[in-house]
Design a protein around this motif. Structure first.
Motif, PDB file in Angstrom:
ATOM      1  N   THR A 145      -6.458  16.249  28.834  1.00 56.60           N
ATOM      2  CA  THR A 145      -5.176  15.717  28.940  1.00 56.60           C
ATOM      3  C   THR A 145      -4.797  14.220  29.222  1.00 56.60           C
ATOM      4  O   THR A 145      -3.189  14.184  29.394  1.00 56.60           O
ATOM      5  N   ILE A 167       6.003  20.245  28.755  1.00 53.92           N
ATOM      6  CA  ILE A 167       5.459  19.952  27.680  1.00 53.92           C
ATOM      7  C   ILE A 167       6.290  19.263  25.983  1.00 53.92           C
ATOM      8  O   ILE A 167       5.625  18.345  26.504  1.00 53.92           O
ATOM      9  N   THR A 185       5.118   8.479  30.481  1.00 52.59           N
ATOM     10  CA  THR A 185       4.158   9.244  30.106  1.00 52.59           C
ATOM     11  C   THR A 185       2.817   8.998  29.035  1.00 52.59           C
ATOM     12  O   THR A 185       1.782   9.111  28.968  1.00 52.59           O
ATOM     13  N   VAL A 221       0.152  25.625  23.448  1.00 48.38           N
ATOM     14  CA  VAL A 221       1.423  25.070  24.113  1.00 48.38           C
ATOM     15  C   VAL A 221       1.750  26.131  25.454  1.00 48.38           C
ATOM     16  O   VAL A 221       1.688  26.838  26.212  1.00 48.38           O
ATOM     17  N   ILE A 227      -1.964  17.572  32.023  1.00 52.28           N
ATOM     18  CA  ILE A 227      -2.469  18.780  32.771  1.00 52.28           C
ATOM     19  C   ILE A 227      -4.059  19.562  33.312  1.00 52.28           C
ATOM     20  O   ILE A 227      -4.592  19.202  32.223  1.00 52.28           O
ATOM     21  N   ARG A 265       7.603  15.717  26.451  1.00 47.61           N
ATOM     22  CA  ARG A 265       5.677  15.034  26.504  1.00 47.61           C
ATOM     23  C   ARG A 265       5.808  14.312  25.200  1.00 47.61           C
ATOM     24  O   ARG A 265       5.073  13.437  25.120  1.00 47.61           O
ATOM     25  N   VAL A 266       4.932  15.672  24.672  1.00 47.69           N
ATOM     26  CA  VAL A 266       4.891  15.466  22.581  1.00 47.69           C
ATOM     27  C   VAL A 266       5.428  14.688  22.511  1.00 47.69           C
ATOM     28  O   VAL A 266       5.161  13.801  21.691  1.00 47.69           O
ATOM     29  N   LEU A 308      -0.134  14.658  28.813  1.00 46.43           N
ATOM     30  CA  LEU A 308       0.164  16.027  29.494  1.00 46.43           C
ATOM     31  C   LEU A 308      -0.035  16.193  30.189  1.00 46.43           C
ATOM     32  O   LEU A 308       0.699  16.718  31.817  1.00 46.43           O
ATOM     33  N   LEU A 324      -1.097  17.213  21.610  1.00 46.22           N
ATOM     34  CA  LEU A 324      -2.056  19.245  22.340  1.00 46.22           C
ATOM     35  C   LEU A 324      -3.194  18.798  22.092  1.00 46.22           C
ATOM     36  O   LEU A 324      -3.901  18.389  20.996  1.00 46.22           O
TER      37      LEU A 324
END
Length: 389
Positions: free
Chosen positions: A319, A270, A282, A250, A288, A273-274, A286, A325
């Motif tokens: 992601t 983060i 979402t 993270v 990202i 969302r996880v 993520l 993650l």
């Protein structure tokens, strides 16, 4: 019988009788006794001479100038002052290395220099056969410390760190890569899984002239440990319900995406969302871009194309296609990013967009429609500042 009319003659000495006088004659002292006395006197006189001579020599030694080189010296000596060294210890080391002629001359020079108590730890460029005063003058000036300063910026991956180390030192990249293949020796925590990615802490390091690749990498991991302990990384991970390695992951994403005061907010997005994959917006992705860039093996790109995303669709670092993650850090986070991962802000945000890449202005929202408007701002910015996107 003797004739009374003729007195007896006195007996000769040595017959054991007492002569008519009634006194025993004294024996005359012989030569050997006199010789013994003379020998004894000679010994005493010799001892006194030796003692006086030694005493004079000792007194002369006390007042004689200690040996010292005239200088300016020859050759090169990299002399190290270590933590806790006294002036006497330093001078003994200088004498052993052939820098000064005597310990006492060096101690005298140090005592005469008011700055000598402040001699700092490090390596100093000296010479063989220097005058003690000149050697001390070099040691009292911290500007003379020999360092190989290497700056590792935040946000670099391991390959980029190795590249900088190789460019800044006398060692090739392969030497550092071989060291990085020995996780136990460099001090990686067990939860890193043997992968140094994210654990080579970004900072400026001053490596001594004798530092080897192992020493350098160990210093970087040790500095990471310091940052992790200051952030309470392992305790925070347990409290947030993650492993320390996940928190480092993270932190690396925060380093790539956030700036300054926004970092704790990025960390919160983060986590939101996880932890809420069924939010209907979402799906635990993520999304990202920095993680996709890592999968692509390229320098960061602010706005990825769909083709770029699709080209690494199966990568665990994509992601946009893989929920949750990534399997590990994508780059080395600094202090602020690690602190943010361990102490995320409070909020319900699910989206953020950096709408101005020159200032780093970033906007946060939990609305998808508002997110699209932020994204339009970024696209307009990139249309005018294409070199930044």
């Amino acid at each position: 019988m003797s004739d009374p009319s003729h007195p007896s003659d006195p007996l000769l000495p040595g017959d054991g009788t007492v002569p008519a006088s009634g006194r025993r004659r004294r024996k005359r002292r012989g030569l050997p006794g006199c010789l013994a006395v003379l020998v004894a006197l000679a010994i005493v006189a010799g001892g006194l001479y030796f003692a006086v001579t030694r005493g004079v020599a000792w007194v002369e030694d006390q007042f004689a100038e200690p040996d010292d080189f005239a200088g300016p010296g020859r050759g090169e000596v990299a002399f190290e002052v270590v933590e806790g060294d006294s002036s006497a210890a330093i001078c003994r080391g200088l004498k052993a290395d052939g820098v000064v002629a005597s310990v006492q001359a060096c101690i005298d020079a140090a005592a005469a220099n008011p700055d000598s108590p402040g001699i700092q730890v490090g390596f100093y460029p000296l010479k063989k056969e220097m005058a003690s005063e000149d050697a001390i003058d070099v040691l009292v000036d911290p500007a003379n410390i020999i360092t190989n300063a290497v700056t590792i910026p935040e946000g670099l991956n391991t390959d980029q760190v190795v590249e900088i180390l190789a460019e800044s030192t006398d060692f090739r990249a392969g030497a550092f890569e071989r060291v990085l293949d020995q996780p136990d020796r460099i001090g990686l925590p067990e939860y890193a899984g043997g992968n140094p990615e994210g654990y080579l802490f970004p900072s400026t390091y001053s490596f001594g002239p004798n530092a080897k690749p192992l020493d350098m990498v160990q210093a970087m991991v040790t500095r990471w440990r310091q940052a992790a302990d200051e952030a309470g990384l392992e305790d925070a991970a347990a409290e947030l319900g993650y492993t320390p390695h996940e928190l480092m992951t993270v932190a690396s994403l925060v380093e790539a995406e956030g700036r300054g005061d926004d970092m704790p907010k990025v960390a919160r997005v983060i986590y939101n969302r996880v932890e809420n994959p069924d939010n209907g917006q979402t799906n635990g992705l993520l999304q990202i871009d920095a993680a996709v860039n890592y999968a692509l093996g390229k320098e960061p790109i602010a706005v990825l194309s769909q083709d770029q995303i699709d080209s690494v669709a199966d990568s665990p670092y994509n992601t946009y296609t893989q929920p949750g993650l990534p399997p590990g850090p994508i780059e080395a986070p600094g202090d602020a990013a690690i602190q943010a991962a361990a102490n995320p802000a409070e909020g319900s945000w699910l989206y953020y967009v950096t709408v101005d890449l020159s200032t780093g202005e970033t906007k946060f929202t939990d609305s998808y429609d508002e997110f699209l408007s932020f994204k339009s701002e970024l696209q307009a910015y990139c249309a005018n500042e294409s070199d930044r996107c």
